[in-house]
Scaffold this active site. Structure first.
Site, mmCIF file in Angstrom:
data_model
loop_
_atom_site.group_PDB
_atom_site.id
_atom_site.type_symbol
_atom_site.label_atom_id
_atom_site.label_comp_id
_atom_site.label_asym_id
_atom_site.label_seq_id
_atom_site.Cartn_x
_atom_site.Cartn_y
_atom_site.Cartn_z
ATOM 1 N N LYS A 37 -16.762 -0.242 -10.529
ATOM 2 C CA LYS A 37 -15.772 -1.094 -9.848
ATOM 3 C C LYS A 37 -16.269 -1.474 -8.454
ATOM 4 O O LYS A 37 -16.146 -2.633 -8.040
ATOM 5 C CB LYS A 37 -14.452 -0.322 -9.731
ATOM 6 C CG LYS A 37 -13.478 -0.894 -8.723
ATOM 7 C CD LYS A 37 -12.171 -0.127 -8.673
ATOM 8 C CE LYS A 37 -12.098 0.988 -7.669
ATOM 9 N NZ LYS A 37 -12.030 0.594 -6.258
ATOM 10 N N ASN A 38 -16.815 -0.463 -7.752
ATOM 11 C CA ASN A 38 -17.163 -0.699 -6.344
ATOM 12 C C ASN A 38 -18.482 -1.442 -6.158
ATOM 13 O O ASN A 38 -18.916 -1.682 -5.031
ATOM 14 C CB ASN A 38 -17.136 0.618 -5.576
ATOM 15 C CG ASN A 38 -15.715 1.155 -5.479
ATOM 16 O OD1 ASN A 38 -14.753 0.437 -5.767
ATOM 17 N ND2 ASN A 38 -15.576 2.415 -5.085
ATOM 18 N N ARG A 65 -8.911 -4.743 -1.593
ATOM 19 C CA ARG A 65 -9.556 -4.827 -0.275
ATOM 20 C C ARG A 65 -10.640 -5.905 -0.284
ATOM 21 O O ARG A 65 -11.244 -6.181 0.742
ATOM 22 C CB ARG A 65 -10.246 -3.495 0.053
ATOM 23 C CG ARG A 65 -9.420 -2.281 -0.172
ATOM 24 C CD ARG A 65 -8.607 -1.865 1.004
ATOM 25 N NE ARG A 65 -9.350 -1.867 2.246
ATOM 26 C CZ ARG A 65 -8.783 -2.035 3.431
ATOM 27 N NH1 ARG A 65 -7.486 -2.252 3.515
ATOM 28 N NH2 ARG A 65 -9.509 -1.995 4.527
ATOM 29 N N CYS A 117 -5.701 1.041 -2.012
ATOM 30 C CA CYS A 117 -4.968 2.300 -2.144
ATOM 31 C C CYS A 117 -4.428 2.771 -0.807
ATOM 32 O O CYS A 117 -5.060 2.590 0.232
ATOM 33 C CB CYS A 117 -5.899 3.361 -2.739
ATOM 34 S SG CYS A 117 -6.126 3.159 -4.509
ATOM 35 N N ASP A 138 -14.111 9.937 -3.496
ATOM 36 C CA ASP A 138 -13.457 9.561 -4.757
ATOM 37 C C ASP A 138 -13.562 10.657 -5.828
ATOM 38 O O ASP A 138 -12.871 10.597 -6.834
ATOM 39 C CB ASP A 138 -14.084 8.278 -5.305
ATOM 40 C CG ASP A 138 -13.998 7.162 -4.294
ATOM 41 O OD1 ASP A 138 -13.001 6.455 -4.289
ATOM 42 O OD2 ASP A 138 -14.929 7.027 -3.469
ATOM 43 N N VAL A 165 -13.554 11.381 4.947
ATOM 44 C CA VAL A 165 -13.720 9.918 4.858
ATOM 45 C C VAL A 165 -12.390 9.196 5.085
ATOM 46 O O VAL A 165 -12.313 8.235 5.858
ATOM 47 C CB VAL A 165 -14.350 9.514 3.511
ATOM 48 C CG1 VAL A 165 -14.517 8.002 3.420
ATOM 49 C CG2 VAL A 165 -15.696 10.204 3.338
HETATM 50 N N1 EPU Z 1 -13.227 2.135 8.551
HETATM 51 C C1 EPU Z 1 -12.869 1.771 9.825
HETATM 52 N N2 EPU Z 1 -13.011 0.444 10.176
HETATM 53 C C2 EPU Z 1 -13.476 -0.496 9.306
HETATM 54 C C3 EPU Z 1 -13.850 -0.093 8.013
HETATM 55 C C4 EPU Z 1 -13.706 1.230 7.655
HETATM 56 O O1 EPU Z 1 -12.432 2.602 10.626
HETATM 57 O O2 EPU Z 1 -13.558 -1.678 9.692
HETATM 58 C C5 EPU Z 1 -13.054 3.551 8.143
HETATM 59 C C6 EPU Z 1 -12.004 3.686 7.042
HETATM 60 O O3 EPU Z 1 -10.700 3.699 7.549
HETATM 61 C C7 EPU Z 1 -12.401 4.991 6.379
HETATM 62 C C8 EPU Z 1 -13.932 4.975 6.536
HETATM 63 O O4 EPU Z 1 -14.239 4.023 7.554
HETATM 64 O O5 EPU Z 1 -11.870 6.072 7.099
HETATM 65 C C9 EPU Z 1 -14.687 4.628 5.290
HETATM 66 O O6 EPU Z 1 -14.245 3.393 4.784
HETATM 67 P P1 EPU Z 1 -15.217 2.416 3.975
HETATM 68 O O7 EPU Z 1 -15.263 1.113 4.695
HETATM 69 O O8 EPU Z 1 -16.497 3.135 3.706
HETATM 70 O O9 EPU Z 1 -14.420 2.262 2.617
HETATM 71 P P2 EPU Z 1 -14.130 0.927 1.826
HETATM 72 O O10 EPU Z 1 -15.304 0.038 1.821
HETATM 73 O O11 EPU Z 1 -12.800 0.387 2.224
HETATM 74 C C10 EPU Z 1 -15.085 1.787 -0.453
HETATM 75 C C11 EPU Z 1 -14.529 1.968 -1.819
HETATM 76 C C12 EPU Z 1 -13.628 3.186 -1.848
HETATM 77 C C13 EPU Z 1 -14.460 4.401 -1.450
HETATM 78 C C14 EPU Z 1 -15.079 4.174 -0.070
HETATM 79 C C15 EPU Z 1 -15.987 5.304 0.357
HETATM 80 C C16 EPU Z 1 -14.418 -0.279 -2.638
HETATM 81 C C17 EPU Z 1 -13.586 -1.434 -3.047
HETATM 82 N N3 EPU Z 1 -13.773 0.792 -2.188
HETATM 83 O O12 EPU Z 1 -13.957 1.561 0.384
HETATM 84 O O13 EPU Z 1 -13.185 3.336 -3.167
HETATM 85 O O14 EPU Z 1 -13.637 5.538 -1.426
HETATM 86 O O15 EPU Z 1 -15.835 2.945 -0.077
HETATM 87 O O16 EPU Z 1 -17.037 5.439 -0.517
HETATM 88 O O17 EPU Z 1 -15.632 -0.306 -2.745
HETATM 89 C C18 EPU Z 1 -11.733 3.893 -4.869
HETATM 90 O O18 EPU Z 1 -12.582 3.422 -5.637
HETATM 91 O O19 EPU Z 1 -10.709 4.526 -5.255
HETATM 92 C C19 EPU Z 1 -11.912 3.725 -3.441
HETATM 93 C C20 EPU Z 1 -10.951 3.951 -2.550
#
Ligand code: EPU
Length: 455
Positions: free
Chosen positions: A40-41, A113, A137, A327, A349
């Site tokens: 998915k990601n 997102r 989520c 995850d 995280v």
């Molecule tokens: N963060 C910030 N500012 C930002 C972006 C992120 O403070 O501008 C913080 C977030 O709040 C969090 C941390 O950085 O505390 C990590 O967030 P990240 O940006 O790495 O996560 P994401 O890209 O929003 C993706 C996956 C998540 C997975 C995380 C970590 C997708 C669509 N989602 O989220 O997947 O947990 O990376 O690997 O790719 C899931 O599949 O259930 C899921 C939540």
């Protein structure tokens, strides 16, 4: 923002799941074989990358999940023709991307997102982008400051409006030096998707290097991008003037693999997860073994099973790759309720990823949440009053209960808990699980689960 129930119904309906609730007669081992598709990601980002090409792209191993539907809808709003070829291949033709129908974007954004990642590609193609209120989520604040700051560094102008964020690039986008305060997956992808067509060179420090990001880099390189990755979280991108479409088979979904592995362990079961690979799951496999689970690695997948004997407690700290993925924590916690002794999970995280444990406690688990950083180094949430460490005391026998799915991975952990508990449990809002787990109802059936679906 939608209610959780509305999100669940929309997600389920988009993949043909009309049931809101599942009643599970637990206490039976899950045994059998399931097949994984693309992650998915990765898949959702690969679909966005097609916007950067001048010619159509072909993406293979696309799972039938609602997040894919959401991105398909968004791409179509922007003029990308998305068609299915065979069971799991998408053709993405961006040749008619001329203007975005901003007024309908919101309706398509759903609880995802991904819209934020449209910014760079749209700025390159159209000179403007509009990003609606973001879903996803409910596992923490999930700010987008790194994304917006990176886009500003490329030269974008960010205008926050009540309905969303409007971006323009009056002077085009230029390569930049960017350093992320935390190796965010999404922000790293944002930089990649923007830098590949920006004028000049971009240097990204503090980048996330998850396997899904490496696979996105594979795709971008196939399209004509020039990207190098150093060992110290530094990624360099030389912008190019033109990118072509790609042909790519998506990396397998290691989060889904870990989820079924946890299900095998918690139900005393034996599941062959077709398509799972060792190298992207090394850290998970180590922990799985330490807890007392067994696995056999084959060329076409990994068999995960409970080898008998007692499960053992572990201390885990979630982290960015190559650490233990956030995850993976939620499904595994269910198995930890059955381990003999005290386990600790320190979530570093997301600040609020233990909401799902309330339901496990209702089912008889002994889990306490703590604000302190337990079992590892001080993390970003240490002084910020978030319950981000969990202490799990086992072994406990879970008993049946009625539970409500709070988020994607938490929802899967509720399924596992219900499958491993004696008696009939009802799990509501199961549509949320369809966001990221393809055909999970059919897979449960194939593994011998005893359940009834209710609308
Ligand atoms: N963060 C910030 N500012 C930002 C972006 C992120 O403070 O501008 C913080 C977030 O709040 C969090 C941390 O950085 O505390 C990590 O967030 P990240 O940006 O790495 O996560 P994401 O890209 O929003 C993706 C996956 C998540 C997975 C995380 C970590 C997708 C669509 N989602 O989220 O997947 O947990 O990376 O690997 O790719 C899931 O599949 O259930 C899921 C939540």
């Amino acid at each position: 923002m939608n209610t959780l129930l509305e999100d669940a119904q929309a997600a389920g309906a988009s993949v043909g799941l009309t049931a809101d609730r599942i009643t599970i007669n637990g206490g039976k081992p899950l045994v059998g074989r399931i097949e994984l598709k693309g992650a998915k990601n990765l898949v959702t980002k690969a679909m966005v990358a097609s916007l950067l090409g001048e010619t159509p792209s072909e993406l293979r191993s696309v799972p039938e999940i609602s997040d894919v539907r959401v991105v398909k809808g968004l791409l179509e709003v922007h003029g990308v023709k998305v068609s299915s070829v065979g069971a799991d291949t998408l053709m993405l033709d961006p040749s008619n991307v001329e203007s975005a129908h901003f007024e309908v974007i919101d309706a398509y954004a759903g609880s995802s997102r991904i819209p934020i990642l449209f910014c760079g590609p749209l700025l390159h193609r159209l000179g403007e982008a509009f990003i609606p209120d973001l879903g996803g989520c409910r596992i923490g604040d999930r700010p987008i400051d790194f994304h917006l700051e990176s886009l500003r560094r490329f030269g974008a102008v960010v205008d926050k409006q009540p309905q969303g964020i409007r971006l323009t690039a009056p002077n085009g986008l230029k390569g930049a030096k960017i350093e992320l305060a935390y190796p965010s997956v999404g922000a790293t992808e944002q930089v990649l998707l923007t830098a590949v067509r920006a004028e000049g060179t971009t240097e990204l420090r503090g980048a996330a290097v998850e396997p899904e990001i490496m696979d996105l880099i594979n795709i971008l390189q196939k399209m004509g991008a020039i990207i190098s990755v150093d060992t110290d979280r530094v990624i360099r991108i030389e912008g190019v003037e033109r990118l072509e479409g790609y042909k790519h088979t998506a990396l397998f979904d290691r989060n889904e693999a870990a989820s079924w592995a946890a299900a095998a362990l918690a139900t005393n079961g034996d599941i062959f997860v077709g398509g799972a690979r060792q190298s992207e799951m090394l850290t998970f496999l180590n922990v799985f073994r330490k807890v007392g689970g067994a696995f056999e690695i084959q060329d076409d997948g990994i068999r995960f099973f409970h080898p008998g004997g007692k499960l053992k407690p572990v201390i885990i700290e979630t982290d960015v790759h190559p650490g233990f993925m956030t995850d993976w924590q939620q499904p595994l916690v269910v198995a930890l309720t059955k381990a003999e002794g005290v386990s600790i999970v320190h979530e570093t995280v997301y600040e609020q990823r233990f909401g799902f444990t309330d339901a496990l406690v209702d089912m008889g688990a002994q889990i306490q949440l703590h604000r302190e950083c337990l079992g590892g180094a001080e993390c970003r949430f240490g002084q910020r009053n978030f319950n981000h460490s969990a202490v799990i005391v086992g072994p406990t026998e879970l008993h049946a209960a009625d539970v409500v799915v709070p988020d994607l991975r938490g929802g899967f952990s509720h399924l596992i808990a219900a499958l491993s508990a004696d008696g009939a449990s009802t799990v509501s809002n199961v549509g949320i699980i369809a966001r990221g787990y393809e055909n999970f109802i059919e897979k449960l059936r194939a593994l011998g689960a005893d359940f009834v679906l209710e609308a």
